[in-house]
Write an enzyme that holds these catalytic residues in place. Structure first.
Site, PDB file in Angstrom:
ATOM      1  N   SER A 121     -22.813   1.782 -47.150  1.00 57.07           N
ATOM      2  CA  SER A 121     -21.700   0.845 -47.263  1.00 57.07           C
ATOM      3  C   SER A 121     -20.395   1.627 -47.287  1.00 57.07           C
ATOM      4  CB  SER A 121     -21.832   0.040 -48.558  1.00 57.07           C
ATOM      5  OG  SER A 121     -20.675  -0.741 -48.801  1.00 57.07           O
ATOM      6  N   TYR A 134     -23.458  -0.431 -57.608  1.00 57.91           N
ATOM      7  CA  TYR A 134     -23.603  -0.506 -56.150  1.00 57.91           C
ATOM      8  C   TYR A 134     -22.901   0.678 -55.488  1.00 57.91           C
ATOM      9  CZ  TYR A 134     -23.635  -2.582 -51.459  1.00 57.91           C
ATOM     10  OH  TYR A 134     -23.829  -2.824 -50.116  1.00 57.91           O
TER      11      TYR A 134
END
Length: 246
Positions: A121, A134
């Site tokens: 990401s 995350y």
């Protein structure tokens, strides 16, 4: 679903035989029938499931050429309010599982001189408040990818990473109330755009594909100049709040 399903369709379109892994057996079995693939119900946090996920394709097709680590979990909110079990799930799913599955697949990937594509990401490039676990998992996944890529260079096995910005999938859209406004300040990708990048990495073995370019540039600038991120954040959050509301 989302990027996983889109990638499976893209790989099939490129001539690959696909193996689908997810916890929901009925979902992957339906997609496997559509794509003439193999469905292996898998909870990536369980070592025995990861072992079966490697063994069954090899037993069925005789080889393993490409591994895509795409499963992901998130726990959004300020870190001091997060349930410790939820934090553990994020790390187990996003970082521990790709590492273990890659390790289990490596003997077969060495034989096929194959490729591992890890879906990380843009949050692995720049800190994102309210998504601490995350971010940590995606920074870690990128570091793991690049380190082991160097180890396996002479073996002919490549590790690549795809680092997208926000994607219009249930992972984001079904949790709008908790997704930070900052996320919506950036262009929203489609699952198909990310899937195309995954397939491209499997073919040309490029080290990393990060997208969109504008979001990557902003992330790199913020990483190089942390004060710039602090300066721009209020403006970006206001923009993101408008997009989220719309």
């Amino acid at each position: 679903s989302g990027v996983g399903a889109a990638a499976a369709r893209a790989f099939t379109g490129a001539g690959a035989r696909v193996v689908l892994a997810a916890r929901r057996a009925e979902t992957i079995e339906a997609l496997a029938r559509e794509l003439d693939g193999l469905a292996v119900p898998t909870d990536v946090t369980l070592l025995e499931d990861l072992t079966a996920l490697v063994d069954r394709p090899v037993a069925t097709y005789g080889s393993l050429d490409v591994l895509v680590n795409n499963a992901a979990a998130n726990a959004r909110g300020t870190f001091d309010t997060l349930d410790p079990a939820a934090i553990a799930t994020v790390i187990d799913t996003n970082l521990k599982a790709p590492m273990l599955l890659t390790r289990l697949a490596l003997p077969h990937l060495r034989q096929s001189r194959g490729v591992v594509v890890n879906v990380a990401s843009i949050a692995g490039h720049v800190p994102l408040p309210h998504e601490g676990p995350y971010c940590a998992s995606k920074w870690g996944l990128r570091g793991f990818t690049f380190a082991v890529r160097e180890e396996l260079r002479d073996a002919g096995v490549a590790l690549c990473v795809v680092s997208p910005g926000p994607i219009a999938t249930p992972f984001v859209l079904d949790d709008l109330d908790h997704v930070p406004d900052l996320v919506f300040s950036q262009p929203i990708l489609t699952a198909e755009q990310v899937a195309d990048a995954v397939v491209a990495c499997a073919i040309d073995r490029q080290r990393e594909r990060a997208m969109p370019r504008s979001t990557l540039l902003l992330a790199k600038l913020s990483q190089a100049f942390p004060a710039l991120q602090e300066l721009l954040r209020p403006m970006l959050e206001a923009k993101g709040a408008r997009v989220k509301a719309r």
